[in-house]
Design a protein around this motif. Sequence first.
Motif, PDB file in Angstrom:
ATOM      1  N   SER A 166       0.206   4.844   3.926  1.00 25.23           N
ATOM      2  CA  SER A 166       1.452   5.503   3.521  1.00 25.23           C
ATOM      3  C   SER A 166       1.478   5.729   2.007  1.00 25.23           C
ATOM      4  O   SER A 166       1.924   6.768   1.544  1.00 25.23           O
ATOM      5  N   HIS A 167       0.997   4.741   1.258  1.00 22.81           N
ATOM      6  CA  HIS A 167       0.923   4.865  -0.195  1.00 22.81           C
ATOM      7  C   HIS A 167       0.080   3.706  -0.742  1.00 22.81           C
ATOM      8  O   HIS A 167      -0.341   2.839   0.009  1.00 22.81           O
ATOM      9  N   VAL A 168      -0.154   3.722  -2.036  1.00 22.23           N
ATOM     10  CA  VAL A 168      -0.937   2.677  -2.696  1.00 22.23           C
ATOM     11  C   VAL A 168      -0.100   2.083  -3.818  1.00 22.23           C
ATOM     12  O   VAL A 168       0.458   2.806  -4.642  1.00 22.23           O
ATOM     13  N   LEU A 169       0.013   0.768  -3.804  1.00 26.37           N
ATOM     14  CA  LEU A 169       0.706   0.082  -4.888  1.00 26.37           C
ATOM     15  C   LEU A 169      -0.261  -0.016  -6.067  1.00 26.37           C
ATOM     16  O   LEU A 169      -1.311  -0.639  -5.959  1.00 26.37           O
ATOM     17  N   PRO A 170       0.057   0.620  -7.197  1.00 27.78           N
ATOM     18  CA  PRO A 170      -0.892   0.686  -8.315  1.00 27.78           C
ATOM     19  C   PRO A 170      -1.260  -0.692  -8.862  1.00 27.78           C
ATOM     20  O   PRO A 170      -0.402  -1.553  -9.059  1.00 27.78           O
ATOM     21  N   ASN A 171      -2.571  -0.871  -9.084  1.00 28.21           N
ATOM     22  CA  ASN A 171      -3.103  -2.102  -9.638  1.00 28.21           C
ATOM     23  C   ASN A 171      -4.477  -1.772 -10.199  1.00 28.21           C
ATOM     24  O   ASN A 171      -5.083  -0.785  -9.808  1.00 28.21           O
TER      25      ASN A 171
END
Length: 196
Positions: A166-171
């Motif tokens: 669904s999306h990527v949590l930035p890291n």
Amino acid sequence: GVFNQNLKSLPLRKYYKLSSDQTGIVITKVLYGGSADGLLKEDDVLEAFDGHPIDNEGYITLGKSDRVNWYYLFAQYSPGDEVPLDIIRNGQKMMIKVKLKPLSCIVPFREDNMNPSYFLYAGFVFVPLTGNYFQTGDWKTFKSELKDIYIHGLPSPEHKQVVIISHVLPNEINTGYDKITNVLVDKVNGQPITEM
């Protein structure tokens, strides 16, 4: 849980070895997980639904003259009801009973909508594609392949659910991938994904 074709064509009726007084429709596909899965087969001829004869155009007659599509009968039953079907399989007449289930679809709508399942790995958020998910955004913004699956997708043993990122949590671990949204996941490390 089936797709069907009418039997108006005389050559098609001959192919299924139907006599001139036999009528019905031919089953062209049985949906995985549907009510008829494991009971009906492709090329079965459905003659009657709960005692209502089906003509070669896929209609039944109600009362003395009201012709309606045979699907109309489903509105008279609920999931859990058992319905007798008269069929012809390989030239042999049979009667089977089908216990009705809710429609089997690859993009379901979750009534509870309370605790959606998800899997988080290295900031990548994996979720099953549901009707509820489409309600989270504007239909125009979803990728055409996801919309096509929603409208035309069918479940199968190899594809019981549609899984997306669904999306990527930035890291820092996923730098360069943080703009990914609504991406279909078919395989992970070469392994096919059939469901969450």
